[in-house]
Design an enzyme around this catalytic site. Structure first.
Site, PDB file in Angstrom:
ATOM      1  CD  GLN A  73      -9.011   6.345   9.151  1.00  0.00           C
ATOM      2  OE1 GLN A  73      -9.641   5.245   9.169  1.00  0.00           O
ATOM      3  NE2 GLN A  73      -8.758   7.063   8.140  1.00  0.00           N
ATOM      4  CE  LYS A 113       0.214  10.525  13.050  1.00  0.00           C
ATOM      5  NZ  LYS A 113      -0.577  10.029  11.988  1.00  0.00           N
ATOM      6  NE  ARG A 137      -4.913  -1.103   7.040  1.00  0.00           N
ATOM      7  CZ  ARG A 137      -4.123  -0.193   7.739  1.00  0.00           C
ATOM      8  NH1 ARG A 137      -4.796   0.466   8.872  1.00  0.00           N
ATOM      9  NH2 ARG A 137      -3.150   0.040   7.128  1.00  0.00           N
ATOM     10  CG  ASN A 177     -11.979  15.732  18.165  1.00  0.00           C
ATOM     11  OD1 ASN A 177     -10.941  14.991  18.278  1.00  0.00           O
ATOM     12  ND2 ASN A 177     -12.001  16.538  17.392  1.00  0.00           N
ATOM     13  CB  SER A 236      -3.431  13.329  13.910  1.00  0.00           C
ATOM     14  OG  SER A 236      -4.173  14.411  13.926  1.00  0.00           O
ATOM     15  N   GLY A 264      -4.910   5.672  16.663  1.00  0.00           N
ATOM     16  CA  GLY A 264      -4.365   6.926  16.064  1.00  0.00           C
ATOM     17  C   GLY A 264      -2.916   6.962  15.749  1.00  0.00           C
ATOM     18  CB  THR A 265      -0.082   6.318  18.137  1.00  0.00           C
ATOM     19  OG1 THR A 265      -0.550   7.224  18.969  1.00  0.00           O
ATOM     20  CG2 THR A 265       1.361   6.399  18.199  1.00  0.00           C
ATOM     21  CE  LYS A 304      -2.434   1.878   3.573  1.00  0.00           C
ATOM     22  NZ  LYS A 304      -3.633   2.248   4.414  1.00  0.00           N
TER      23      LYS A 304
HETATM   24  P1  NAD Z   1      -8.205  13.306  10.553  1.00  0.00           P
HETATM   25  O1  NAD Z   1      -7.343  14.216   9.960  1.00  0.00           O
HETATM   26  O2  NAD Z   1      -9.428  13.222   9.818  1.00  0.00           O
HETATM   27  O3  NAD Z   1      -8.678  13.537  12.190  1.00  0.00           O
HETATM   28  C1  NAD Z   1      -7.895  14.042  13.148  1.00  0.00           C
HETATM   29  C2  NAD Z   1      -8.107  13.738  14.530  1.00  0.00           C
HETATM   30  O4  NAD Z   1      -7.224  14.055  15.367  1.00  0.00           O
HETATM   31  C3  NAD Z   1      -9.344  14.819  14.854  1.00  0.00           C
HETATM   32  O5  NAD Z   1     -10.148  14.270  15.706  1.00  0.00           O
HETATM   33  C4  NAD Z   1      -8.548  16.089  15.335  1.00  0.00           C
HETATM   34  O6  NAD Z   1      -9.459  16.582  16.202  1.00  0.00           O
HETATM   35  C5  NAD Z   1      -7.636  15.088  16.231  1.00  0.00           C
HETATM   36  N1  NAD Z   1      -6.286  16.134  16.408  1.00  0.00           N
HETATM   37  C6  NAD Z   1      -5.815  16.944  15.479  1.00  0.00           C
HETATM   38  N2  NAD Z   1      -4.438  17.367  16.231  1.00  0.00           N
HETATM   39  C7  NAD Z   1      -4.558  17.065  17.384  1.00  0.00           C
HETATM   40  C8  NAD Z   1      -3.855  17.359  18.679  1.00  0.00           C
HETATM   41  N3  NAD Z   1      -2.895  18.030  18.641  1.00  0.00           N
HETATM   42  N4  NAD Z   1      -4.218  16.534  19.970  1.00  0.00           N
HETATM   43  C9  NAD Z   1      -5.209  15.928  19.966  1.00  0.00           C
HETATM   44  N5  NAD Z   1      -6.035  15.579  18.830  1.00  0.00           N
HETATM   45  C10 NAD Z   1      -5.782  16.038  17.770  1.00  0.00           C
HETATM   46  O7  NAD Z   1      -7.604  11.972  10.641  1.00  0.00           O
HETATM   47  P2  NAD Z   1      -8.284  10.586  10.712  1.00  0.00           P
HETATM   48  O8  NAD Z   1      -7.971  10.165   9.126  1.00  0.00           O
HETATM   49  O9  NAD Z   1      -9.373  10.346  11.444  1.00  0.00           O
HETATM   50  O10 NAD Z   1      -6.727   9.733  11.309  1.00  0.00           O
HETATM   51  C11 NAD Z   1      -6.968   9.815  12.831  1.00  0.00           C
HETATM   52  C12 NAD Z   1      -5.265   9.203  13.106  1.00  0.00           C
HETATM   53  O11 NAD Z   1      -5.512   7.851  12.760  1.00  0.00           O
HETATM   54  C13 NAD Z   1      -4.242   9.975  12.375  1.00  0.00           C
HETATM   55  O12 NAD Z   1      -3.120   9.932  13.131  1.00  0.00           O
HETATM   56  C14 NAD Z   1      -4.055   8.727  11.355  1.00  0.00           C
HETATM   57  O13 NAD Z   1      -2.504   8.646  10.837  1.00  0.00           O
HETATM   58  C15 NAD Z   1      -4.466   7.471  12.206  1.00  0.00           C
HETATM   59  N6  NAD Z   1      -4.650   6.232  11.496  1.00  0.00           N
HETATM   60  C16 NAD Z   1      -4.244   5.071  11.887  1.00  0.00           C
HETATM   61  C17 NAD Z   1      -4.437   3.845  11.111  1.00  0.00           C
HETATM   62  C18 NAD Z   1      -4.192   2.573  11.677  1.00  0.00           C
HETATM   63  O14 NAD Z   1      -4.096   1.310  11.081  1.00  0.00           O
HETATM   64  N7  NAD Z   1      -3.618   2.562  13.018  1.00  0.00           N
HETATM   65  C19 NAD Z   1      -5.219   3.758  10.093  1.00  0.00           C
HETATM   66  C20 NAD Z   1      -5.519   5.185   9.439  1.00  0.00           C
HETATM   67  C21 NAD Z   1      -5.477   6.301  10.220  1.00  0.00           C
END
Ligand code: NAD
Length: 354
Positions: free
Chosen positions: A171, A259, A143, A192, A232, A253-254, A100
């Site tokens: 997400q 992160k 996924r 949030n 994030s 998220g991490t 990917k």
């Molecule tokens: P997004 O950009 O749509 O949303 C970001 C989220 O993080 C929002 O809720 C926002 O308010 C919050 N946020 C932003 N800055 C912040 C901070 N400084 N402190 C606390 N919260 C904060 O992103 P998304 O697509 O919803 O993805 C969220 C996270 O999940 C990202 O870090 C992404 O990389 C991660 N992710 C992980 C996987 C996995 O397999 N583990 C897969 C996809 C995404």
């Protein structure tokens, strides 16, 4: 091994440029499979959350049995918060190999695009020939939500009633829908950093018939039986003191160095599970507890081992369990394979004869 159903010769045939003798000629030494394209726009009709759950669960178990493995992750910071990289792997028994390619582009949302952009490329594991290119944006959300839901299904108390969500980005709604499939939650509490994003999560909760309330982190930790973190964030939001005994957390998220969503002391108090230990300790939520020597790598159990019956999961109702969901390439390949198989069955895959 050709992908299942390719011989059916369904789909739209895209012919390669005619061989004019001016450069397109290529000696045909081996049989080549047609390459399929399953574009992003088709994915929603092809792969359900149930499909993603089944595909990811089987993949986690195959990883634990040593039948499938992930290759090292490549991830580069491009500046201004943008990330780009490659997650790849091989499931020889499942006949899946691929990568990917994708990343996180935080400026996209303001332009009407989602911040995560990705595509999956599949290859025949025996010959290395490309077999498919699949849109990866929706698949990533499916996924990721599936992994979290599998952890809830396997590790949360069966009497869990209150779902807590930290995060409200792209997400988060997928996470909520997937979690609601595996436990009979009676309500959702959420927090949030940017509270203006929470109403969208509330709308999905309403669709699912679940009362929804935006709350403080103190209340979220005190009331939730299951907590999903999906932000994030670069620093811990949820603290050890917020979380009560018996809670299951899916920290999703991490997925990158730097992160962080929860206080490292919480991992020391919990039994920690993950999709891939090597990723958990380097770029997952556990990276911080490991760096602080609060836990050791050997304290972390692959969730696949629980699924495969090789390790125990939750040991008591009072135990805190944490799933450190870092996101592995094999998850992407599994759902992409499901999309290709379904697209071929329905005759909607675009086909290129190579
Ligand atoms: P997004 O950009 O749509 O949303 C970001 C989220 O993080 C929002 O809720 C926002 O308010 C919050 N946020 C932003 N800055 C912040 C901070 N400084 N402190 C606390 N919260 C904060 O992103 P998304 O697509 O919803 O993805 C969220 C996270 O999940 C990202 O870090 C992404 O990389 C991660 N992710 C992980 C996987 C996995 O397999 N583990 C897969 C996809 C995404």
């Amino acid at each position: 091994m050709p992908l299942a159903g390719l011989s059916a010769r369904q789909g739209l045939l895209i012919r390669p440029p005619k061989d004019t003798g001016a450069g397109f000629a290529r000696p045909l030494l081996f049989e080549r499979f047609p390459m399929l394209i399953v574009p992003e726009a088709l994915i929603a009709d092809l792969v359900t959350p149930e499909d993603a759950f089944a595909a990811v669960e089987a993949t986690f178990a195959a990883m634990a049995r040593g039948e499938a493995y992930n290759f090292p992750v490549v991830r580069e910071a491009l500046g201004e918060g943008r990330q780009y990289g490659f997650k790849s792997g091989l499931d020889r028994a499942g006949g899946v190999m691929g990568v990917k390619a994708g990343g996180y582009f935080p400026g996209n949302a303001a332009k009407g695009m989602i911040n995560h952009q990705s595509s999956v490329f599949l290859f025949d594991p025996e010959s290395g020939q490309p077999t498919a290119m699949v849109g990866g944006n929706l698949l990533t959300a499916l996924r990721t939500a599936a992994a979290s839901a599998i952890s809830i299904d396997r590790l949360a108390r069966t009497d869990a009633k209150v779902l807590g969500i930290v995060g409200a980005g792209h997400q988060a709604t997928f996470q909520l829908r997937a979690a609601a499939r595996v436990r009979r939650f009676e309500r959702v509490v959420a927090w949030n950093l940017h509270p203006e994003m929470l109403p969208r999560l509330g709308e999905v909760a309403a669709e699912l018939g679940l009362p929804f309330e935006a709350v403080s982190l103190d209340r979220l930790g005190a009331e939730a039986d299951v907590i999903i973190t999906i932000t994030s964030s670069p620093a811990a939001s949820l603290l050890d003191a917020h979380v009560r005994p018996g809670t299951h957390l899916a920290c999703m998220g991490t997925d990158t160095i730097g992160k962080q969503e929860v206080e490292p002391a919480l991992l020391a108090r919990a039994k920690v599970f993950t999709d891939e230990v090597a990723q958990s300790v380097t770029l997952g939520e556990a990276q911080h507890a490991i760096a602080a020597a609060l836990i050791a790598e050997t304290d972390i159990t692959p969730l696949g081992a629980v699924i495969a019956g090789l390790a125990e999961g939750r040991r008591s109702d009072a135990e805190i369990t944490i799933f450190d969901g870092t996101g592995v390439g094999l998850q992407d390949l599994a759902v992409a394979q499901a999309a290709v198989t379904r697209a071929v069955e329905r005759g909607v895959a675009l086909k290129i004869d190579l």
